[in-house]
Design an enzyme around this catalytic site. Structure first.
Site, PDB file in Angstrom:
ATOM      1  NE  ARG A 244      18.204   6.328  15.219  1.00  0.00           N
ATOM      2  CZ  ARG A 244      16.649   6.146  15.359  1.00  0.00           C
ATOM      3  NH1 ARG A 244      16.282   5.256  15.734  1.00  0.00           N
ATOM      4  NH2 ARG A 244      16.550   6.873  15.171  1.00  0.00           N
TER       5      ARG A 244
ATOM      6  CG  ASP B 151      23.773   9.984  15.779  1.00  0.00           C
ATOM      7  OD1 ASP B 151      23.753  10.854  16.517  1.00  0.00           O
ATOM      8  OD2 ASP B 151      23.243   8.829  15.431  1.00  0.00           O
TER       9      ASP B 151
HETATM   10  O1  F6P Z   1      20.045  10.277  13.595  1.00  0.00           O
HETATM   11  C1  F6P Z   1      20.313  11.364  14.309  1.00  0.00           C
HETATM   12  C2  F6P Z   1      19.816  11.297  15.188  1.00  0.00           C
HETATM   13  O2  F6P Z   1      20.043  12.566  15.937  1.00  0.00           O
HETATM   14  C3  F6P Z   1      19.587  10.312  16.365  1.00  0.00           C
HETATM   15  O3  F6P Z   1      21.152  10.383  17.135  1.00  0.00           O
HETATM   16  C4  F6P Z   1      18.520  10.423  17.321  1.00  0.00           C
HETATM   17  O4  F6P Z   1      18.294   8.729  17.439  1.00  0.00           O
HETATM   18  C5  F6P Z   1      17.763  10.858  16.183  1.00  0.00           C
HETATM   19  O5  F6P Z   1      17.781  12.035  15.234  1.00  0.00           O
HETATM   20  C6  F6P Z   1      16.340  10.844  16.531  1.00  0.00           C
HETATM   21  O6  F6P Z   1      15.498  11.804  15.709  1.00  0.00           O
HETATM   22  P1  F6P Z   1      13.827  12.450  16.012  1.00  0.00           P
HETATM   23  O7  F6P Z   1      13.676  12.132  16.866  1.00  0.00           O
HETATM   24  O8  F6P Z   1      13.916  13.699  14.817  1.00  0.00           O
HETATM   25  O9  F6P Z   1      13.335  11.453  14.542  1.00  0.00           O
END
Ligand code: F6P
Length: 359
Positions: A175, A131
Protein backbone atom coordinates in the site's frame (compact mmCIF):
# COMPACT_ATOMS: atom_id res chain seq x y z
CA UNK A 1 -1.54 -16.99 34.30
CA UNK A 2 -4.14 -16.83 31.52
CA UNK A 3 -3.10 -15.31 28.19
CA UNK A 4 -5.47 -14.15 25.44
CA UNK A 5 -4.10 -14.15 21.90
CA UNK A 6 -5.61 -12.36 18.90
CA UNK A 7 -4.80 -11.72 15.23
CA UNK A 8 -5.96 -8.45 13.65
CA UNK A 9 -5.86 -6.67 10.30
CA UNK A 10 -5.41 -8.53 7.01
CA UNK A 11 -4.40 -12.17 7.35
CA UNK A 12 -0.79 -13.09 6.66
CA UNK A 13 1.07 -16.38 6.49
CA UNK A 14 2.78 -16.86 9.85
CA UNK A 15 -0.12 -15.89 12.10
CA UNK A 16 -0.97 -19.47 13.00
CA UNK A 17 2.67 -20.44 13.68
CA UNK A 18 2.91 -17.39 15.98
CA UNK A 19 -0.17 -18.53 17.91
CA UNK A 20 1.40 -22.01 18.08
CA UNK A 21 4.59 -20.42 19.45
CA UNK A 22 2.61 -18.68 22.18
CA UNK A 23 0.81 -21.89 23.13
CA UNK A 24 4.03 -23.91 23.04
CA UNK A 25 5.92 -21.89 25.62
CA UNK A 26 2.91 -20.81 27.66
CA UNK A 27 1.81 -24.38 28.27
CA UNK A 28 5.38 -25.34 29.20
CA UNK A 29 5.13 -22.78 31.99
CA UNK A 30 1.70 -24.10 32.95
CA UNK A 31 -0.12 -21.02 31.66
CA UNK A 32 -3.51 -21.20 29.97
CA UNK A 33 -4.02 -19.74 26.50
CA UNK A 34 -7.33 -18.50 25.13
CA UNK A 35 -7.81 -17.63 21.47
CA UNK A 36 -9.80 -14.43 20.89
CA UNK A 37 -11.52 -14.55 17.52
CA UNK A 38 -11.61 -11.73 14.97
CA UNK A 39 -8.89 -9.55 16.42
CA UNK A 40 -9.92 -6.81 18.81
CA UNK A 41 -13.58 -7.53 18.02
CA UNK A 42 -13.62 -10.38 20.58
CA UNK A 43 -12.96 -7.92 23.39
CA UNK A 44 -14.98 -5.02 21.98
CA UNK A 45 -18.46 -6.52 22.09
CA UNK A 46 -20.58 -7.40 25.14
CA UNK A 47 -21.71 -10.89 24.05
CA UNK A 48 -18.52 -12.63 22.98
CA UNK A 49 -19.10 -16.26 23.94
CA UNK A 50 -18.69 -17.52 20.36
CA UNK A 51 -15.42 -15.66 20.10
CA UNK A 52 -13.47 -17.55 22.73
CA UNK A 53 -11.53 -20.77 22.11
CA UNK A 54 -9.26 -22.66 24.49
CA UNK A 55 -5.89 -23.41 22.96
CA UNK A 56 -3.86 -26.34 24.25
CA UNK A 57 -0.69 -28.01 22.96
CA UNK A 58 -2.77 -30.25 20.66
CA UNK A 59 -3.25 -27.31 18.25
CA UNK A 60 0.47 -26.69 17.74
CA UNK A 61 1.23 -29.07 14.89
CA UNK A 62 -1.82 -28.02 12.89
CA UNK A 63 -1.37 -24.28 13.45
CA UNK A 64 2.34 -24.50 12.62
CA UNK A 65 1.69 -25.31 8.97
CA UNK A 66 -1.48 -23.41 8.11
CA UNK A 67 -1.85 -20.13 6.23
CA UNK A 68 -4.44 -17.48 7.12
CA UNK A 69 -5.60 -17.22 10.72
CA UNK A 70 -7.52 -19.97 12.49
CA UNK A 71 -8.51 -17.27 15.00
CA UNK A 72 -9.85 -15.13 12.15
CA UNK A 73 -9.07 -11.46 11.65
CA UNK A 74 -10.97 -8.19 11.60
CA UNK A 75 -10.11 -4.55 11.23
CA UNK A 76 -11.98 -3.61 14.42
CA UNK A 77 -10.59 -0.54 16.15
CA UNK A 78 -11.48 -0.69 19.87
CA UNK A 79 -10.11 2.80 20.51
CA UNK A 80 -11.57 4.77 17.61
CA UNK A 81 -12.59 8.32 18.53
CA UNK A 82 -16.22 7.78 17.49
CA UNK A 83 -16.60 4.49 19.34
CA UNK A 84 -14.08 3.99 22.10
CA UNK A 85 -14.51 0.61 23.76
CA UNK A 86 -11.59 0.61 26.20
CA UNK A 87 -13.91 -0.03 29.16
CA UNK A 88 -15.50 -2.96 27.40
CA UNK A 89 -12.06 -4.42 26.67
CA UNK A 90 -11.21 -4.15 30.38
CA UNK A 91 -14.54 -5.71 31.42
CA UNK A 92 -14.16 -8.56 28.94
CA UNK A 93 -10.64 -9.27 30.16
CA UNK A 94 -11.98 -9.45 33.70
CA UNK A 95 -14.86 -11.67 32.67
CA UNK A 96 -12.50 -14.03 30.85
CA UNK A 97 -9.94 -13.85 33.69
CA UNK A 98 -7.21 -12.76 31.28
CA UNK A 99 -3.94 -11.55 32.75
CA UNK A 100 -2.31 -10.56 29.47
CA UNK A 101 -2.94 -10.19 25.75
CA UNK A 102 -0.71 -11.09 22.83
CA UNK A 103 -1.83 -8.97 19.87
CA UNK A 104 -0.52 -10.11 16.50
CA UNK A 105 -0.97 -7.50 13.81
CA UNK A 106 0.26 -4.56 11.83
CA UNK A 107 0.26 -0.86 12.38
CA UNK A 108 -3.47 -0.67 13.13
CA UNK A 109 -3.84 -3.67 15.47
CA UNK A 110 -0.63 -2.83 17.33
CA UNK A 111 -1.48 0.88 17.26
CA UNK A 112 -4.69 0.05 19.12
CA UNK A 113 -2.60 -2.15 21.45
CA UNK A 114 -0.36 0.86 22.16
CA UNK A 115 -3.31 3.02 23.19
CA UNK A 116 -4.82 0.25 25.33
CA UNK A 117 -1.46 -0.40 26.96
CA UNK A 118 -1.14 3.28 27.89
CA UNK A 119 -4.56 2.92 29.51
CA UNK A 120 -3.31 0.05 31.64
CA UNK A 121 -4.19 -3.01 29.54
CA UNK A 122 -1.35 -5.57 29.82
CA UNK A 123 -0.49 -6.30 26.19
CA UNK A 124 2.51 -7.32 24.09
CA UNK A 125 2.69 -7.28 20.29
CA UNK A 126 3.97 -9.40 17.41
CA UNK A 127 4.47 -7.69 14.03
CA UNK A 128 2.81 -9.00 10.90
CA UNK A 129 2.20 -7.61 7.44
CA UNK A 130 3.21 -8.97 4.09
CA UNK A 131 4.12 -5.38 3.14
CA UNK A 132 7.12 -5.43 5.54
CA UNK A 133 6.73 -1.73 6.21
CA UNK A 134 6.36 -1.53 10.00
CA UNK A 135 8.49 0.90 11.93
CA UNK A 136 11.08 -0.65 14.22
CA UNK A 137 11.39 -4.06 12.63
CA UNK A 138 13.24 -5.46 9.65
CA UNK A 139 10.81 -8.34 9.47
CA UNK A 140 7.10 -8.87 9.76
CA UNK A 141 5.21 -12.14 9.44
CA UNK A 142 4.00 -12.96 5.96
CA UNK A 143 6.59 -11.07 3.93
CA UNK A 144 8.72 -14.07 3.03
CA UNK A 145 5.78 -16.23 1.97
CA UNK A 146 4.30 -13.41 -0.12
CA UNK A 147 7.65 -12.88 -1.85
CA UNK A 148 7.80 -16.57 -2.71
CA UNK A 149 4.29 -16.43 -4.17
CA UNK A 150 5.28 -13.41 -6.26
CA UNK A 151 8.36 -15.20 -7.61
CA UNK A 152 6.44 -18.34 -8.51
CA UNK A 153 3.65 -16.33 -10.11
CA UNK A 154 6.03 -14.12 -12.07
CA UNK A 155 7.58 -17.21 -13.57
CA UNK A 156 4.19 -18.46 -14.74
CA UNK A 157 3.24 -15.05 -16.09
CA UNK A 158 6.55 -14.88 -17.93
CA UNK A 159 5.70 -18.11 -19.78
CA UNK A 160 2.42 -16.64 -20.99
CA UNK A 161 4.01 -13.28 -21.73
CA UNK A 162 6.71 -14.97 -23.76
CA UNK A 163 4.28 -17.14 -25.68
CA UNK A 164 2.19 -14.13 -26.69
CA UNK A 165 4.91 -11.50 -26.85
CA UNK A 166 3.14 -9.44 -24.26
CA UNK A 167 3.83 -6.41 -22.11
CA UNK A 168 2.60 -7.92 -18.84
CA UNK A 169 1.69 -5.95 -15.73
CA UNK A 170 1.85 -8.08 -12.59
CA UNK A 171 0.32 -6.17 -9.69
CA UNK A 172 1.40 -7.07 -6.18
CA UNK A 173 0.38 -5.75 -2.75
CA UNK A 174 2.15 -2.93 -0.96
CA UNK A 175 0.00 0.00 0.00
CA UNK A 176 2.68 2.51 1.05
CA UNK A 177 5.85 0.49 0.64
CA UNK A 178 7.22 -1.16 -2.46
CA UNK A 179 9.27 -3.92 -0.81
CA UNK A 180 7.19 -6.74 -2.28
CA UNK A 181 7.41 -5.29 -5.78
CA UNK A 182 11.08 -4.39 -5.42
CA UNK A 183 12.35 -7.66 -4.00
CA UNK A 184 9.79 -9.83 -5.80
CA UNK A 185 10.62 -8.04 -9.06
CA UNK A 186 14.35 -8.27 -8.44
CA UNK A 187 14.16 -12.02 -7.83
CA UNK A 188 11.98 -12.51 -10.92
CA UNK A 189 14.27 -10.48 -13.18
CA UNK A 190 11.39 -8.09 -13.90
CA UNK A 191 12.07 -5.64 -16.73
CA UNK A 192 10.41 -2.78 -14.88
CA UNK A 193 9.46 -2.37 -11.22
CA UNK A 194 7.06 0.36 -10.08
CA UNK A 195 6.87 1.28 -6.40
CA UNK A 196 4.81 3.79 -4.39
CA UNK A 197 7.92 5.60 -3.19
CA UNK A 198 8.74 6.77 -6.70
CA UNK A 199 5.84 8.40 -8.56
CA UNK A 200 6.80 8.08 -12.23
CA UNK A 201 5.83 9.78 -15.47
CA UNK A 202 3.90 7.80 -18.05
CA UNK A 203 6.15 9.16 -20.82
CA UNK A 204 9.20 7.89 -18.98
CA UNK A 205 7.68 4.44 -18.50
CA UNK A 206 6.78 4.35 -22.19
CA UNK A 207 10.35 5.34 -23.15
CA UNK A 208 11.93 2.74 -20.88
CA UNK A 209 9.77 0.00 -22.40
CA UNK A 210 10.29 1.19 -25.97
CA UNK A 211 14.02 1.36 -25.43
CA UNK A 212 14.14 -2.14 -23.94
CA UNK A 213 12.04 -3.57 -26.76
CA UNK A 214 14.20 -1.82 -29.38
CA UNK A 215 17.33 -3.25 -27.79
CA UNK A 216 15.91 -6.78 -27.75
CA UNK A 217 14.91 -6.49 -31.40
CA UNK A 218 18.31 -5.14 -32.39
CA UNK A 219 19.86 -8.17 -30.71
CA UNK A 220 17.71 -10.39 -32.90
CA UNK A 221 15.46 -11.90 -30.20
CA UNK A 222 12.28 -13.24 -31.74
CA UNK A 223 10.41 -13.76 -28.46
CA UNK A 224 9.98 -10.29 -27.06
CA UNK A 225 8.01 -9.74 -23.89
CA UNK A 226 8.25 -7.53 -20.85
CA UNK A 227 7.39 -8.24 -17.23
CA UNK A 228 6.42 -5.19 -15.18
CA UNK A 229 5.96 -5.79 -11.46
CA UNK A 230 3.84 -2.99 -10.06
CA UNK A 231 3.00 -2.28 -6.46
CA UNK A 232 -0.71 -1.61 -5.79
CA UNK A 233 0.28 1.76 -4.29
CA UNK A 234 2.46 2.86 -7.24
CA UNK A 235 1.14 5.86 -9.11
CA UNK A 236 1.86 8.35 -11.84
CA UNK A 237 3.33 11.54 -10.44
CA UNK A 238 0.61 14.13 -9.85
CA UNK A 239 -2.05 11.42 -9.67
CA UNK A 240 -3.33 9.56 -6.60
CA UNK A 241 -3.25 5.82 -5.99
CA UNK A 242 -5.78 3.70 -7.86
CA UNK A 243 -8.56 2.70 -5.43
CA UNK A 244 -10.72 -0.38 -5.63
CA UNK A 245 -13.76 1.45 -4.26
CA UNK A 246 -14.71 4.45 -2.13
CA UNK A 247 -15.13 2.53 1.15
CA UNK A 248 -12.99 3.28 4.20
CA UNK A 249 -12.22 0.71 6.89
CA UNK A 250 -12.38 1.42 10.66
CA UNK A 251 -8.83 2.72 10.57
CA UNK A 252 -9.58 5.09 7.67
CA UNK A 253 -7.87 3.17 4.83
CA UNK A 254 -9.09 2.79 1.26
CA UNK A 255 -8.64 -0.53 -0.53
CA UNK A 256 -6.16 -0.16 -3.35
CA UNK A 257 -6.08 -2.18 -6.57
CA UNK A 258 -6.14 -1.88 -10.32
CA UNK A 259 -3.12 0.30 -11.05
CA UNK A 260 -1.71 -2.41 -13.34
CA UNK A 261 -4.93 -2.45 -15.33
CA UNK A 262 -4.96 1.33 -15.46
CA UNK A 263 -1.42 1.45 -16.86
CA UNK A 264 -2.18 -1.33 -19.30
CA UNK A 265 -5.07 0.78 -20.60
CA UNK A 266 -2.86 3.83 -20.98
CA UNK A 267 -0.17 1.92 -22.87
CA UNK A 268 -2.14 -0.45 -25.06
CA UNK A 269 -2.11 1.94 -28.01
CA UNK A 270 1.68 2.18 -27.96
CA UNK A 271 2.40 -1.51 -27.53
CA UNK A 272 0.69 -4.22 -29.46
CA UNK A 273 -0.19 -6.74 -26.83
CA UNK A 274 -0.62 -5.76 -23.19
CA UNK A 275 -2.02 -7.82 -20.31
CA UNK A 276 -2.62 -7.49 -16.57
CA UNK A 277 -2.93 -9.79 -13.58
CA UNK A 278 -3.25 -8.81 -9.92
CA UNK A 279 -2.02 -11.34 -7.39
CA UNK A 280 -4.18 -9.76 -4.70
CA UNK A 281 -5.14 -12.21 -1.96
CA UNK A 282 -3.25 -15.10 -3.54
CA UNK A 283 -0.20 -13.53 -1.88
CA UNK A 284 -1.73 -13.68 1.56
CA UNK A 285 -3.37 -17.10 1.72
CA UNK A 286 -0.40 -19.32 0.97
CA UNK A 287 0.92 -21.79 3.54
CA UNK A 288 3.66 -20.09 5.58
CA UNK A 289 7.20 -20.49 4.25
CA UNK A 290 9.93 -21.98 6.42
CA UNK A 291 10.98 -18.49 7.48
CA UNK A 292 7.46 -17.41 8.46
CA UNK A 293 6.99 -20.59 10.49
CA UNK A 294 10.32 -20.11 12.24
CA UNK A 295 9.77 -16.41 12.89
CA UNK A 296 6.20 -17.04 14.01
CA UNK A 297 7.42 -19.58 16.54
CA UNK A 298 10.20 -17.29 17.80
CA UNK A 299 7.90 -14.29 18.05
CA UNK A 300 5.29 -16.40 19.87
CA UNK A 301 7.82 -17.84 22.33
CA UNK A 302 9.31 -14.42 23.02
CA UNK A 303 5.91 -12.84 23.58
CA UNK A 304 5.38 -15.34 26.40
CA UNK A 305 8.80 -14.52 27.87
CA UNK A 306 7.89 -10.84 27.79
CA UNK A 307 4.64 -11.52 29.62
CA UNK A 308 6.47 -13.70 32.13
CA UNK A 309 8.85 -10.90 32.95
CA UNK A 310 6.06 -8.29 33.01
CA UNK A 311 7.44 -6.47 29.97
CA UNK A 312 4.12 -5.11 28.73
CA UNK A 313 3.64 -2.27 26.26
CA UNK A 314 6.21 -3.59 23.77
CA UNK A 315 6.26 -5.46 20.50
CA UNK A 316 9.01 -7.69 19.22
CA UNK A 317 11.01 -6.18 16.40
CA UNK A 318 13.91 -7.54 14.40
CA UNK A 319 16.77 -5.04 14.29
CA UNK A 320 20.12 -5.87 12.71
CA UNK A 321 18.99 -9.48 12.66
CA UNK A 322 18.37 -9.56 16.44
CA UNK A 323 15.06 -9.64 18.26
CA UNK A 324 14.44 -6.43 20.19
CA UNK A 325 11.70 -5.12 22.46
CA UNK A 326 10.24 -1.99 20.91
CA UNK A 327 7.72 0.28 22.72
CA UNK A 328 4.28 -0.27 21.15
CA UNK A 329 3.82 3.45 20.54
CA UNK A 330 6.66 3.32 17.98
CA UNK A 331 4.55 1.26 15.60
CA UNK A 332 2.68 4.46 14.76
CA UNK A 333 5.81 6.20 13.51
CA UNK A 334 6.34 6.59 9.77
CA UNK A 335 6.31 3.29 7.89
CA UNK A 336 9.54 1.68 6.75
CA UNK A 337 9.52 2.67 3.09
CA UNK A 338 11.98 1.74 0.35
CA UNK A 339 14.92 4.14 0.40
CA UNK A 340 14.77 5.17 -3.25
CA UNK A 341 18.24 6.63 -3.36
CA UNK A 342 19.75 3.50 -1.96
CA UNK A 343 17.74 0.76 -3.62
CA UNK A 344 15.90 2.07 -6.68
CA UNK A 345 17.14 3.19 -10.08
CA UNK A 346 14.76 5.96 -11.12
CA UNK A 347 16.16 6.02 -14.68
CA UNK A 348 15.73 2.32 -15.42
CA UNK A 349 12.66 2.07 -13.19
CA UNK A 350 14.17 -0.98 -11.62
CA UNK A 351 16.11 -2.20 -8.63
CA UNK A 352 19.58 -0.78 -8.10
CA UNK A 353 22.42 -3.24 -8.16
CA UNK A 354 23.55 -3.99 -4.66
CA UNK A 355 26.57 -5.42 -2.91
CA UNK A 356 24.82 -6.37 0.30
CA UNK A 357 22.54 -9.14 1.41
CA UNK A 358 20.46 -6.85 3.60
CA UNK A 359 16.87 -5.53 3.24
O1 F6P B 1 -1.49 -4.24 4.78
C1 F6P B 1 -1.45 -5.50 4.19
C2 F6P B 1 -2.27 -5.52 2.94
O2 F6P B 1 -2.07 -6.81 2.42
C3 F6P B 1 -1.94 -4.41 1.94
O3 F6P B 1 -0.88 -4.73 1.11
C4 F6P B 1 -3.24 -4.25 1.22
O4 F6P B 1 -3.40 -2.95 0.71
C5 F6P B 1 -4.25 -4.52 2.26
O5 F6P B 1 -3.65 -5.39 3.20
C6 F6P B 1 -5.53 -5.10 1.70
O6 F6P B 1 -6.33 -5.51 2.74
P1 F6P B 1 -7.88 -5.87 2.70
O7 F6P B 1 -8.33 -5.84 1.29
O8 F6P B 1 -7.95 -7.22 3.32
O9 F6P B 1 -8.54 -4.85 3.55
Amino acid sequence: MRIGVLTGGGDAPGLNPAVAGVVELATTYGYEVVGLKRGWEALSIPENEGYIVNLGPEIIREYARLGGSKLQCSRTNPVSEENDRTDLVRENMKKLRLDAIVAIGGEDTLGAAAVLSERGVPVVGIPKTIDRDLYGTEYSLGYDTALNVICESAERIAHTAESHQTIFFLEVMGRHAGWLALRGGESSFADVILIPEHPFSLAHLRDVLAEQLGRSRAMGFDQIYKLIVVSEGAHISGEGEVRKDAQLDEFGHYSLGGVGNYLKGLLEHDFKHTRYTALAYLQRGAPPSQKDRQMGRRFGNNAVEMIRSGDFGHYIGVQRARLKKVPLREIMRSPALVDVQKYYDTERLNVKQQWTNGE
